[in-house]
Write an enzyme that holds these catalytic residues in place. Structure first.
Site, PDB file in Angstrom:
ATOM      1  N   HIS A 115      -3.193   7.097   2.970  1.00  0.00           N
ATOM      2  CA  HIS A 115      -3.237   5.579   2.350  1.00  0.00           C
ATOM      3  C   HIS A 115      -4.585   5.279   2.900  1.00  0.00           C
ATOM      4  O   HIS A 115      -4.935   5.662   3.993  1.00  0.00           O
ATOM      5  CB  HIS A 115      -2.174   4.439   2.411  1.00  0.00           C
ATOM      6  CG  HIS A 115      -3.184   2.886   1.820  1.00  0.00           C
ATOM      7  ND1 HIS A 115      -3.981   2.484   1.002  1.00  0.00           N
ATOM      8  CD2 HIS A 115      -2.909   1.932   2.974  1.00  0.00           C
ATOM      9  CE1 HIS A 115      -4.513   1.555   1.457  1.00  0.00           C
ATOM     10  NE2 HIS A 115      -3.200   1.195   2.832  1.00  0.00           N
ATOM     11  N   ASN A 127     -10.361   0.643   0.163  1.00  0.00           N
ATOM     12  CA  ASN A 127      -8.870   0.302  -0.234  1.00  0.00           C
ATOM     13  C   ASN A 127      -8.500  -0.869  -0.740  1.00  0.00           C
ATOM     14  O   ASN A 127      -8.346  -1.259  -1.186  1.00  0.00           O
ATOM     15  CB  ASN A 127      -8.493  -0.832   1.263  1.00  0.00           C
ATOM     16  CG  ASN A 127      -7.138  -0.397   2.181  1.00  0.00           C
ATOM     17  OD1 ASN A 127      -6.161  -1.020   0.588  1.00  0.00           O
ATOM     18  ND2 ASN A 127      -6.262  -1.482   2.708  1.00  0.00           N
ATOM     19  N   CYS A 159       1.584  -0.880   0.001  1.00  0.00           N
ATOM     20  CA  CYS A 159       0.141   0.236   0.568  1.00  0.00           C
ATOM     21  C   CYS A 159       0.814   0.998  -0.282  1.00  0.00           C
ATOM     22  O   CYS A 159       0.519   2.225  -0.331  1.00  0.00           O
ATOM     23  CB  CYS A 159      -1.120  -0.154   0.982  1.00  0.00           C
ATOM     24  SG  CYS A 159      -2.408  -1.586   0.944  1.00  0.00           S
TER      25      CYS A 159
END
Length: 343
Positions: free
Chosen positions: A265, A296, A121
């Site tokens: 993020h 996500n 990520c």
């Protein structure tokens, strides 16, 4: 004999931004039964109300190409002006060729440097740090940075810890030379001792051996899936990432009061809230909340959240924003940037 060097430039900046969001929007109501959960539980734990899952024709390459074309249009840069493609992903389902090389060809580029980065990520911020360095060093005048994922390919639909979190999409930026600095020094790091927090649950050598054994006995085996220990990730995020944010701001010579936007993020709304409090961000700082509708999207989450914030009018091109990517590795990377225009 002296070896000459490329002509360097003093500053790099984000010149344009584009994203691609999957056509299929999946609300919590579509997945709660399979994971024995509820819409309220998912929203409370993560902040997610819906996510985008790619259809078969929405591939890593096609989503990247669409986002890249939008970024090029926003930057008013022609594809043939791109000297390097740096693509971040953790969900490319083949080891080779690199997705970056295929994307470059799809964009009509020829003999252009292209490679993939796997940093979970944190991938987009890792890729951005590398691309900015290429531009400043004169190794590329314009670089295309892409964060893209099809994490729905890696989800066990019955896994209560992951099935509602991860999603698909792509975001891209054009990085090029600038009269003033537009991309601060990257603050980054990793902790490989915590690989078990987010990982693929079996490697392909193990999986292939299980398939061979199953074929010989008439049995079956489970394919690899992504797994996550959410509590471990959450504790690491809220205790460590404040320092990462302050490091990125310190390297750029800015304070929290100098920021116009914070784009972390999109992992979990509670992590974002904790970081906002820990950093003491002023109320005037716009905070990205794209996780609510996009889930996500790992390496794609920061450019997608950046675009959502700009599209909403809560932030504007030229604003100072702190980016922070973090996740599997465990790895993190962040930098202060001036936000780019969107098409």
């Amino acid at each position: 004999m002296l070896i000459t060097t490329a002509d360097s430039v003093a500053h790099a900046a984000l010149l344009g931004l584009g994203v691609y969001r999957p056509r299929r929007v999946v609300p919590n109501s579509e997945i709660v039964e399979r994971i024995d959960s509820s819409d309220e539980w998912i929203r409370t734990r993560s902040g997610i109300a819906a996510r985008g899952w790619a259809e078969p024709d929405e591939t890593i390459v096609s989503m990247s190409v669409a986002a890249a074309r939008s970024a090029l249009a926003a930057a008013d840069v022609a594809a043939e002006q791109i000297d390097a493609v740096v693509l971040a992903t953790s969900s490319q389902m083949v080891l080779g060729p690199s997705a970056g090389a295929v994307v470059a060809t799809e964009l009509g580029l020829h003999d252009t440097a292209a490679f993939d980065i796997s940093a979970g990520c944190a991938g987009f911020c890792y890729a951005l740090g590398n691309a900015a360095a290429l531009v400043r060093a004169g190794q590329a005048r314009h670089a295309l940075v892409i964060g893209v994922e099809r994490l729905s390919d890696l989800l066990d639909p019955t896994d209560r810890t992951c099935a509602f979190i991860f999603a698909d999409g792509a975001g891209a930026v054009v990085v090029g030379p600038s009269q003033a600095e537009g991309i601060g020094p990257v603050a980054w790091g990793s902790d490989g001792s915590q690989t078990s927090a987010i990982k693929q649950d079996k490697d392909f050598a193990q999986y292939f051996a299980e398939v061979a054994a199953a074929e010989s006995t008439g049995g079956s085996t489970d394919r690899p899936y992504i797994r996550m220990n959410g509590q471990v990730v959450f504790r690491w995020a809220i205790t460590f990432l404040e320092n990462a944010c302050r490091d990125a701001m310190g390297k750029a010579g800015v304070a929290a009061a100098d920021l116009d936007a914070f784009i972390p993020h999109q992992a979990n709304s509670r992590i974002t809230d904790a970081l906002v409090r820990a950093l003491g961000l002023p109320d005037a700082v716009a905070v990205a909340r794209d996780i609510v509708e996009s889930g996500n999207t790992s390496a794609a989450s920061i450019p997608m959240a950046m675009e959502q914030l700009l599209r909403s009018g809560k932030a504007r091109s030229g604003d100072a924003a702190l980016l922070l990517g973090f996740g599997a590795g465990l790895a993190y990377a962040g930098q202060v940037v001036h936000l780019p225009p969107i098409a």
